[in-house]
Motif scaffolding. Structure first.
Motif, mmCIF file in Angstrom:
data_model
loop_
_atom_site.group_PDB
_atom_site.id
_atom_site.type_symbol
_atom_site.label_atom_id
_atom_site.label_comp_id
_atom_site.label_asym_id
_atom_site.label_seq_id
_atom_site.Cartn_x
_atom_site.Cartn_y
_atom_site.Cartn_z
ATOM 1 N N VAL A 97 19.949 6.625 -25.130
ATOM 2 C CA VAL A 97 18.970 6.703 -24.034
ATOM 3 C C VAL A 97 17.941 5.608 -24.261
ATOM 4 O O VAL A 97 17.329 5.524 -25.330
ATOM 5 C CB VAL A 97 18.275 8.090 -24.001
ATOM 6 C CG1 VAL A 97 17.195 8.124 -22.938
ATOM 7 C CG2 VAL A 97 19.288 9.195 -23.794
ATOM 8 N N TYR A 99 14.330 3.906 -22.970
ATOM 9 C CA TYR A 99 13.139 4.365 -22.253
ATOM 10 C C TYR A 99 11.952 3.468 -22.580
ATOM 11 O O TYR A 99 11.980 2.682 -23.512
ATOM 12 C CB TYR A 99 12.845 5.835 -22.592
ATOM 13 C CG TYR A 99 12.510 6.088 -24.045
ATOM 14 C CD1 TYR A 99 11.181 6.195 -24.447
ATOM 15 C CD2 TYR A 99 13.504 6.237 -25.011
ATOM 16 C CE1 TYR A 99 10.858 6.433 -25.760
ATOM 17 C CE2 TYR A 99 13.198 6.476 -26.320
ATOM 18 C CZ TYR A 99 11.877 6.576 -26.704
ATOM 19 O OH TYR A 99 11.551 6.808 -28.020
ATOM 20 N N ASN A 126 15.454 6.967 -33.501
ATOM 21 C CA ASN A 126 14.533 6.750 -32.394
ATOM 22 C C ASN A 126 13.721 5.505 -32.725
ATOM 23 O O ASN A 126 12.998 5.467 -33.717
ATOM 24 C CB ASN A 126 13.619 7.962 -32.211
ATOM 25 C CG ASN A 126 12.825 7.888 -30.932
ATOM 26 O OD1 ASN A 126 12.864 6.890 -30.216
ATOM 27 N ND2 ASN A 126 12.084 8.943 -30.649
ATOM 28 N N GLU A 153 13.737 12.511 -24.937
ATOM 29 C CA GLU A 153 14.757 11.458 -24.985
ATOM 30 C C GLU A 153 15.785 11.735 -26.075
ATOM 31 O O GLU A 153 16.973 11.490 -25.909
ATOM 32 C CB GLU A 153 14.110 10.075 -25.239
ATOM 33 C CG GLU A 153 13.249 9.560 -24.116
ATOM 34 C CD GLU A 153 11.810 10.068 -24.209
ATOM 35 O OE1 GLU A 153 11.462 10.794 -25.170
ATOM 36 O OE2 GLU A 153 11.020 9.765 -23.300
ATOM 37 N N GLU A 156 18.081 14.429 -24.888
ATOM 38 C CA GLU A 156 19.019 13.862 -23.918
ATOM 39 C C GLU A 156 20.142 13.093 -24.627
ATOM 40 O O GLU A 156 21.317 13.244 -24.293
ATOM 41 C CB GLU A 156 18.271 12.933 -22.951
ATOM 42 C CG GLU A 156 19.125 12.400 -21.837
ATOM 43 C CD GLU A 156 18.335 11.489 -20.889
ATOM 44 O OE1 GLU A 156 18.999 10.825 -20.075
ATOM 45 O OE2 GLU A 156 17.089 11.440 -20.962
#
Length: 165
Positions: A97, A99, A126, A153, A156
């Motif tokens: 993901v 972002y 992350n 996130e 997800e």
């Protein structure tokens, strides 16, 4: 008095009978030679040329080849099984993901990457990008769950990896 006169047989009929029998035998002999010739051709085709191996040597060679292939097949089956076992521990499920972490850069430069194996064990990376630098965090995943609270996130990305086909 001859035997033919005594039996009442005309000698001419005996000669004609013998001639007919001779012709019949001659035809049978020719037919036999033709059949033998065909069998010889089939035999030579089956056995190969004059330097060919005997049938016993050919069969023995084929049996040895089958045994060698069987051994090779068993080795290959063991290798395949070993690879299948190793694959269970490799990362097979992926979730990514992208972002915008701080809504200031104008692009989705931050990302969350989830990598899981067959047992849903793995980790989430992350990477948050800001003006000051990039910050990277990792969270362990065991059986599809994290003991540390996940951001939206990260959740997800984890769901994407869990549903990866």
């Amino acid at each position: 008095m001859s035997l033919c006169d005594y039996l009442g047989i005309d000698l001419e009929y005996v000669v004609w009978g013998l001639a007919a029998g001779f012709l019949l035998l001659l035809l049978l002999l020719i037919s036999s030679f033709i059949k033998i010739g065909k069998l010889k051709k089939k035999y030579l085709k089956f056995m190969g040329d004059s330097e060919a191996l005997s049938l016993e040597e050919r069969i023995t060679g084929q049996i040895e080849e089958i045994e060698r292939l069987t051994e090779s097949d068993e080795i290959e089956k063991d290798k395949i099984q070993m690879l299948e076992e190793q694959m269970k521990n490799t990362f097979q499920k992926i979730g990514l993901v992208k972002y915008d972490a701080f809504n200031e850069m104008g692009g989705k430069l931050s990302f969350t990457l989830a990598l899981l194996n067959d047992k849903n064990d793995g980790f989430i990376i992350n990477a948050m990008h800001s003006r000051e630098g990039c910050y990277t965090y990792i969270k362990e995943i065991i059986a599809g769950k994290s003991i540390i609270v996940l951001a939206s996130e990260e959740k997800e990305a984890l769901d994407m990896a869990l549903n990866y086909k």
